[in-house]
Design an enzyme around this catalytic site. Structure first.
Site, PDB file in Angstrom:
ATOM      1  N   ASN A 177     -36.138 -36.848 -12.861  1.00  0.00           N
ATOM      2  CA  ASN A 177     -37.028 -36.022 -12.045  1.00  0.00           C
ATOM      3  C   ASN A 177     -37.114 -34.607 -12.599  1.00  0.00           C
ATOM      4  O   ASN A 177     -38.157 -33.958 -12.548  1.00  0.00           O
ATOM      5  CB  ASN A 177     -36.516 -35.987 -10.605  1.00  0.00           C
ATOM      6  CG  ASN A 177     -37.126 -34.872  -9.784  1.00  0.00           C
ATOM      7  OD1 ASN A 177     -36.472 -33.858  -9.522  1.00  0.00           O
ATOM      8  ND2 ASN A 177     -38.369 -35.026  -9.413  1.00  0.00           N
ATOM      9  N   ASP A 213     -38.739 -29.362 -12.536  1.00  0.00           N
ATOM     10  CA  ASP A 213     -39.288 -30.719 -12.480  1.00  0.00           C
ATOM     11  C   ASP A 213     -40.149 -31.021 -13.702  1.00  0.00           C
ATOM     12  O   ASP A 213     -40.944 -30.179 -14.140  1.00  0.00           O
ATOM     13  CB  ASP A 213     -40.163 -30.890 -11.233  1.00  0.00           C
ATOM     14  CG  ASP A 213     -39.339 -31.118  -9.977  1.00  0.00           C
ATOM     15  OD1 ASP A 213     -38.211 -30.598  -9.895  1.00  0.00           O
ATOM     16  OD2 ASP A 213     -39.833 -31.824  -9.079  1.00  0.00           O
ATOM     17  N   ASP A 233     -31.837 -41.245 -10.170  1.00  0.00           N
ATOM     18  CA  ASP A 233     -31.644 -40.118  -9.265  1.00  0.00           C
ATOM     19  C   ASP A 233     -32.983 -39.595  -8.751  1.00  0.00           C
ATOM     20  O   ASP A 233     -33.969 -39.551  -9.480  1.00  0.00           O
ATOM     21  CB  ASP A 233     -30.901 -39.004 -10.010  1.00  0.00           C
ATOM     22  CG  ASP A 233     -30.622 -37.800  -9.159  1.00  0.00           C
ATOM     23  OD1 ASP A 233     -29.851 -37.935  -8.194  1.00  0.00           O
ATOM     24  OD2 ASP A 233     -31.181 -36.724  -9.446  1.00  0.00           O
ATOM     25  N   HIS A 269     -38.920 -38.280  -5.795  1.00  0.00           N
ATOM     26  CA  HIS A 269     -39.471 -36.957  -6.086  1.00  0.00           C
ATOM     27  C   HIS A 269     -40.101 -36.835  -7.472  1.00  0.00           C
ATOM     28  O   HIS A 269     -40.311 -35.721  -7.958  1.00  0.00           O
ATOM     29  CB  HIS A 269     -38.368 -35.909  -5.919  1.00  0.00           C
ATOM     30  CG  HIS A 269     -37.768 -35.891  -4.552  1.00  0.00           C
ATOM     31  ND1 HIS A 269     -38.497 -35.531  -3.437  1.00  0.00           N
ATOM     32  CD2 HIS A 269     -36.530 -36.239  -4.117  1.00  0.00           C
ATOM     33  CE1 HIS A 269     -37.725 -35.630  -2.363  1.00  0.00           C
ATOM     34  NE2 HIS A 269     -36.531 -36.066  -2.751  1.00  0.00           N
ATOM     35  N   GLU A 308     -32.445 -44.083  -5.844  1.00  0.00           N
ATOM     36  CA  GLU A 308     -32.075 -43.221  -4.724  1.00  0.00           C
ATOM     37  C   GLU A 308     -33.365 -42.764  -4.039  1.00  0.00           C
ATOM     38  O   GLU A 308     -34.060 -41.879  -4.531  1.00  0.00           O
ATOM     39  CB  GLU A 308     -31.280 -42.007  -5.222  1.00  0.00           C
ATOM     40  CG  GLU A 308     -30.872 -41.077  -4.090  1.00  0.00           C
ATOM     41  CD  GLU A 308     -30.450 -39.695  -4.564  1.00  0.00           C
ATOM     42  OE1 GLU A 308     -29.590 -39.095  -3.913  1.00  0.00           O
ATOM     43  OE2 GLU A 308     -30.999 -39.220  -5.571  1.00  0.00           O
TER      44      GLU A 308
END
Length: 519
Positions: free
Chosen positions: A130, A201, A232, A236, A269
């Protein structure tokens, strides 16, 4: 009785039990259900075992302790981040194709995989895509100017286009992070970092970024030989209002990884309610079940036995509506939550019962290192990740010392070496219930059936069913003894915890007791 005599007597007792009990572990009896229902052990290398004496756990230390993972009954290891990073936790990567020098070399890690595979232990590594570190070479280039070839590897915006965001303080998962747009010091251009400013990001709208990520995945699967990835912050990759783009990316990622390794294991996740989590299953066939953890704690707090069983049944039914091919990665704790024993008020009986619940429920359970010896820890995160206690302090040559532990100390936690010789220890209890799961197929892969019969509020009751094996499980998660009717045809006790017993047509369940029955 002196210590040596006690150990000798206990060893003899174990030998007698092993020679007489039909339920004793044997190579033929134990089946590896991984990944669909097997047990994965989560390790933070920095705190696990220090082989070279520098105070920091390392890869060679893990190799030395692989038998601990095998003896416990786990089938796989998930390693928290292992790549170079400026942070102790290493969730901000500076080099995606290397091992952090504190942990050892790539050759060390390849050796670990070789030895683990020889012991039938699979290896899963944390993949943090991410964001990168703000010290990653891509970001250092990106900061140089709007015309830099790496500029579009990250999400940049001019101040006047995001003024509303800059004027409003946005609280994210970290209460200290009040902004998601960060000023690198130019005063005009800002970059996006959902978690913190030192974790910018990546821009997945850029095809070059996606290809970089796929190439990293190929490297670890082909060149290094890992069995899969824990992804992970999978939710997002794109902002919340672009959920379909998130789903499509993970579908594409899975397809690319399966070109290299058709049976690659991917666990994501995605921390949210089931309606948000479920659509990710087509790209990430395994997803962590955070509801399991929080519902378990809530059930204990309210002494509501069926709360967790009903929640688990509801989630599984919902997931089956998306796809039949998914893995429910259940957890009772991990590296982001306070240690389970702390969450349960340091109540030993609850702690033992909690693992019995986890191991008798459907799913592919994860165990966080140290839970099997009752380690303690509360926020901040460093204190949830304190060093494993292998032996008494003067004898513990492998104990990491990178942090002075606040919770898991020699005064509060009995080290593994002593727990091995104590039949009532957390460790021996964990071994027993994991072995129970590994030797009773219905506990691993059976369907979950909830009884229509009404039981006292504190009782959790459910069946695990396969065509050739039916098991009935009861847990009394309350503080008082209860008595219930013994289910018809279920008369054989295969496991009991804390004095659960049957007599005639009655089943007596003392506080925090459990029992497993078969027909």
């Amino acid at each position: 009785m002196n210590k040596l005599l006690k150990l000798s007597v206990f060893s003899c007792l174990l030998a007698v039990i092993a020679s007489c009990s039909p339920e004793t572990k044997s190579e033929k009896a134990v089946k590896n259900y991984w990944p669909n229902a097997g047990v994965t052990y989560e390790i933070f290398i920095q705190s696990f075992c220090d082989a070279n004496g520098d105070g920091i756990g390392d890869v060679k230390g893990v190799i030395e302790k692989l038998d601990h993972v095998s003896d416990l009954g786990a089938n796989a290891i998930w390693f928290m981040p292992i790549m170079p990073s400026p942070s102790y936790h290493k969730y901000d990567v500076t080099d995606y194709k290397a091992i952090h020098p504190d942990y050892g070399s790539m050759d060390d890690f390849k050796k670990l995989i070789q030895v683990a595979h020889e012991k039938d232990i699979k290896i899963v590594i944390d993949m943090i895509i991410n964001h990168t570190s703000d010290e990653h070479p891509w970001f250092l280039e990106s900061k140089k100017g709007r015309d830099n070839p790496y500029r579009d590897y990250y999400v940049w915006a001019q101040a006047d286009t995001i003024q509303d965001f800059l004027d409003k303080k946005t609280v994210t998962l970290d209460s200290d992070n009040i902004r998601q747009w960060h000023d690198p010091g130019f005063g005009k251009d800002y970059y996006y970092g959902f978690f913190t400013g030192n974790m910018p990001d990546l821009n997945f709208d850029n095809p070059k970024v996606r290809e970089e990520i796929y190439e990293i995945g190929r490297f670890w699967l082909e060149e290094v030989g890992v069995d899969g990835f824990r992804l992970d912050a999978a939710k997002h990759i794109y902002p919340d209002d672009r959920a379909k783009d998130n789903h499509n990316f993970w579908n594409e990622f899975r397809a690319e990884m399966e070109k290299i390794k058709p049976d690659v294991y991917l666990v994501g996740e995605v921390y949210d309610m089931k309606e948000v989590v479920a659509p990710y299953l087509t790209g990430l066939p395994a997803l962590f079940n955070f509801d399991f953890h929080y519902t378990l704690l809530n059930a204990y707090a309210k002494e509501d036995g069926m709360m967790l069983a009903k929640k688990q049944h509801e989630i599984l039914d919902f997931y089956h509506g998306i796809t039949e091919n998914f893995i429910d990665a259940t957890i009772s704790s991990n590296h982001d939550q306070p240690r389970l024993l702390n969450e349960l008020g340091e109540h030993k009986d609850k702690m033992k019962q909690a693992i019995a619940i986890l191991m008798t429920m459907p799913g592919a359970p994860y165990l966080y290192y140290g839970e099997e010896i009752g380690m303690l820890g509360k926020k901040p995160d460093e204190n949830i990740r304190e060093p494993f206690l292998w032996d008494e302090k003067g004898e513990d040559v492998g104990r990491a010392t990178w942090i002075v532990p606040e919770y898991s100390t020699d005064k509060t936690v009995q080290p593994l070496a002593l727990q091995k010789e104590d039949p009532e220890s957390y460790y021996n209890h964990y071994k027993t219930v994991i072995h129970l799961r590994n030797t009773h197929p219905a506990l691993a892969t059976g369907s979950l059936n909830l009884e229509e019969q009404q039981y006292p509020k504190s009782v959790m009751a459910y069946e695990r069913i396969l065509p050739d094996q039916n098991l009935m499980i009861f847990h009394n998660i309350g503080g008082k003894t209860v008595e219930v009717s013994l289910p018809e045809d279920y008369s054989n006790v295969i496991y009991r915890l804390k004095g659960a017993s049957t007599k005639g047509d009655k089943l007596t369940l003392p506080a925090y007791s459990s029992i497993i029955l078969d027909k």
